[in-house]
Design a protein around this motif. Sequence first.
Motif, mmCIF file in Angstrom:
data_model
loop_
_atom_site.group_PDB
_atom_site.id
_atom_site.type_symbol
_atom_site.label_atom_id
_atom_site.label_comp_id
_atom_site.label_asym_id
_atom_site.label_seq_id
_atom_site.Cartn_x
_atom_site.Cartn_y
_atom_site.Cartn_z
ATOM 1 N N LEU A 63 4.253 17.175 -126.113
ATOM 2 C CA LEU A 63 3.755 18.447 -126.647
ATOM 3 C C LEU A 63 3.467 19.437 -125.529
ATOM 4 O O LEU A 63 3.700 20.645 -125.674
ATOM 5 C CB LEU A 63 2.499 18.201 -127.484
ATOM 6 C CG LEU A 63 1.845 19.439 -128.116
ATOM 7 C CD1 LEU A 63 2.841 20.216 -128.967
ATOM 8 C CD2 LEU A 63 0.621 19.029 -128.941
ATOM 9 N N TYR B 284 -1.749 14.494 -126.494
ATOM 10 C CA TYR B 284 -1.938 15.732 -125.737
ATOM 11 C C TYR B 284 -3.414 15.980 -125.458
ATOM 12 O O TYR B 284 -3.812 16.222 -124.308
ATOM 13 C CB TYR B 284 -1.337 16.914 -126.504
ATOM 14 C CG TYR B 284 -1.621 18.249 -125.862
ATOM 15 C CD1 TYR B 284 -0.911 18.680 -124.749
ATOM 16 C CD2 TYR B 284 -2.622 19.087 -126.362
ATOM 17 C CE1 TYR B 284 -1.176 19.900 -124.149
ATOM 18 C CE2 TYR B 284 -2.898 20.306 -125.771
ATOM 19 C CZ TYR B 284 -2.175 20.704 -124.668
ATOM 20 O OH TYR B 284 -2.449 21.900 -124.061
ATOM 21 N N ARG C 270 13.008 22.347 -130.533
ATOM 22 C CA ARG C 270 13.229 20.940 -130.863
ATOM 23 C C ARG C 270 14.673 20.518 -130.604
ATOM 24 O O ARG C 270 14.927 19.442 -130.042
ATOM 25 C CB ARG C 270 12.884 20.720 -132.335
ATOM 26 C CG ARG C 270 13.158 19.309 -132.857
ATOM 27 C CD ARG C 270 13.141 19.307 -134.375
ATOM 28 N NE ARG C 270 14.213 20.131 -134.932
ATOM 29 C CZ ARG C 270 14.180 20.688 -136.147
ATOM 30 N NH1 ARG C 270 13.128 20.511 -136.935
ATOM 31 N NH2 ARG C 270 15.197 21.417 -136.570
ATOM 32 N N ALA D 199 4.385 13.251 -135.033
ATOM 33 C CA ALA D 199 3.590 14.454 -134.782
ATOM 34 C C ALA D 199 2.133 14.148 -134.462
ATOM 35 O O ALA D 199 1.576 14.644 -133.464
ATOM 36 C CB ALA D 199 3.686 15.391 -135.982
ATOM 37 N N ARG E 126 1.700 12.481 -131.024
ATOM 38 C CA ARG E 126 1.907 13.394 -129.893
ATOM 39 C C ARG E 126 0.736 14.366 -129.758
ATOM 40 O O ARG E 126 0.334 14.713 -128.648
ATOM 41 C CB ARG E 126 3.220 14.164 -130.066
ATOM 42 C CG ARG E 126 4.453 13.282 -130.083
ATOM 43 C CD ARG E 126 4.588 12.473 -128.794
ATOM 44 N NE ARG E 126 5.726 11.582 -128.838
ATOM 45 C CZ ARG E 126 6.949 11.901 -128.443
ATOM 46 N NH1 ARG E 126 7.194 13.113 -127.982
ATOM 47 N NH2 ARG E 126 7.920 11.024 -128.520
ATOM 48 N N LEU E 127 0.201 14.810 -130.888
ATOM 49 C CA LEU E 127 -0.935 15.726 -130.858
ATOM 50 C C LEU E 127 -2.154 15.034 -130.253
ATOM 51 O O LEU E 127 -2.841 15.591 -129.387
ATOM 52 C CB LEU E 127 -1.245 16.213 -132.277
ATOM 53 C CG LEU E 127 -2.250 17.371 -132.417
ATOM 54 C CD1 LEU E 127 -1.687 18.636 -131.783
ATOM 55 C CD2 LEU E 127 -2.548 17.623 -133.898
ATOM 56 N N CYS F 255 3.793 20.684 -134.503
ATOM 57 C CA CYS F 255 4.063 19.303 -134.081
ATOM 58 C C CYS F 255 4.982 18.599 -135.060
ATOM 59 O O CYS F 255 5.850 17.815 -134.660
ATOM 60 C CB CYS F 255 2.749 18.539 -133.955
ATOM 61 S SG CYS F 255 1.919 18.827 -132.397
ATOM 62 N N HIS F 256 4.826 18.856 -136.349
ATOM 63 C CA HIS F 256 5.708 18.241 -137.339
ATOM 64 C C HIS F 256 7.139 18.761 -137.178
ATOM 65 O O HIS F 256 8.105 18.007 -137.353
ATOM 66 C CB HIS F 256 5.185 18.499 -138.748
ATOM 67 C CG HIS F 256 4.063 17.575 -139.140
ATOM 68 N ND1 HIS F 256 4.275 16.264 -139.489
ATOM 69 C CD2 HIS F 256 2.722 17.786 -139.209
ATOM 70 C CE1 HIS F 256 3.117 15.688 -139.770
ATOM 71 N NE2 HIS F 256 2.151 16.588 -139.610
ATOM 72 N N LYS G 203 -0.609 21.935 -135.757
ATOM 73 C CA LYS G 203 -0.251 20.695 -136.458
ATOM 74 C C LYS G 203 1.109 20.843 -137.135
ATOM 75 O O LYS G 203 1.940 19.933 -137.099
ATOM 76 C CB LYS G 203 -1.326 20.350 -137.485
ATOM 77 C CG LYS G 203 -2.672 19.987 -136.866
ATOM 78 C CD LYS G 203 -3.719 19.725 -137.947
ATOM 79 C CE LYS G 203 -5.081 19.428 -137.314
ATOM 80 N NZ LYS G 203 -6.132 19.227 -138.335
#
Length: 545
Positions: free
Chosen positions: A486, A530, A478, A523, A526-527, A515-516, A512
């Motif tokens: 992602l 993807y 990050r 998050a 973006r998930l 992603c956070h 998950k």
Amino acid sequence: MTLREQNVSQLASTTFDALVIGGGINGAASAAALAGKGARVALIDRGDFAGSTSMHSSNLVWGGIKYMESNDFGLVRKLCKSRNHLIKSYPSTVQEIRFLTTITKGFRHSPRYLWAGTWLYWLMGNGFTKRPRLLAPKHIKHEEPIINIDRSIGGFEYSDAYLHDNDARFVFNFIRHALDFGATAANYVESLGAERKDGVWITKARNTMDGSTFEIRARVLINAAGPWVDHHNELTGEQTSHQHLYSKGIHLIVPQLTDSKRVLAFFADDGRLFFVIPMGNRTCIGTTDTHMDHPDPVVTQEDIDFVLDNINKRLTLDKPLTPSDIISTRCGVRPLAVESDQGSDRDFLQLSRKHVIDTNTDNAHISIFGGKLTDCLNVGDEISDALLALGITLPKPDFHWYGEPALPIKQRFMAQAKRMDLDSMTAPTSSEPLSIRLWRRYADKAFAMLEQIEKDPSQGALLIEGTEYIRVELEHARDHEMITELEDFLRRRSKISLVVDQEQLRHSEGLKQACHVLFGEQAEQRLATYFDNRVNTAQPEALQA
């Protein structure tokens, strides 16, 4: 402000010595070399770094043994030396691996003839690797029981090298070097074309994340756009002495077929070398070689049938591989450099992956055609020489711009990892000790990870099921690896989407959480994006039976 945002803001505020268009292996190595030697360098890519050809390779670093058949011995000699240099420079990442090649009845050459060729290949590589061996069919079966020897008349074993992690990760480490040396680099920034005014190239750029446009000024323009070099030259009105032809190659990732740490090599039905390549607890098989008129390939059913038919003929598996065994695919084009006046009517199967540095000295424009991972250090040095010839001063012309940190630094890292008993935290499903993996991926930047884990042991916890990534790596990605989408993390900074089934990822609680870590409040968006892209664009990695 994120690392990417900082770099985007710098692009419009500086006049650079050179702007590199394209963040594949050619562009990444060029930027690292120039920045290391003291030039003011910028690099942009319209997608993510290593987002095209450089993420679809066989993960092999090899001297081009197949080019011996076309008598291109000069290229083979050069690539063998480059391979050796990479092994010495990146011992944790580029490692020697044995190739076991099986020859069947009716092949155009006998095993002994080819075995003699491997000795010449070994000598051309200065005897740097282990010596070749000639093998009878029964010895092949003894060493690799899954090989079908019914039509075998023998084989041989020789050495080349492979990338322990994935190719895109290798490319990004050159981007990371460039940033460390002071370069400005940003992904998802597209060049809309450039023109030269008063001795400076002015490139109109677009931030594809928000649509904003701005100008980047540089004394030299380096077109390293990979398969799209010709397209960008059209945008700038640049005439070159070379152009690209395209050859599509695909690989299929399937469950692990053998636990041996060697490459199984065969000659496919079309006569090309065909590989079974170890990839941790998975196996990579391929490749194909299909002429393309454009640089945007897709995996077809014909491609899949070719690879599965060839592998099932050559292995004695409990059950033949079927499309339901495919975890993911890799699909890219090889940009092959040819002289412009030779046109496109060429036998591309006989074309090599040599690179060409095409320089227009009148307007300080450089195009990089062709190339491969093995030759990346030569590309960096040759681009540096080209800039010197164009009158750009490199304050540190002899700077050693590549390679792992010195051995004492690695020894200090390993001693610190041992003192804190880091390897006891290695997940049972991991393929190697945690200390070795962290050093290979991050080198001296892994010291900070050790400190974080020592302060908070939960930072060493495995985060995504079925992978080897721990929480501290996600935080590092990050903050330092310019993760913008992602897919950048799942496919290029790591190889997670190659080795983990998409449905498993879709239901992964660990993903998950990851992603956070990576995207905070964005998050869930973006998930969702993807997985929507996997469905809507039918990308090769999303292929499911």
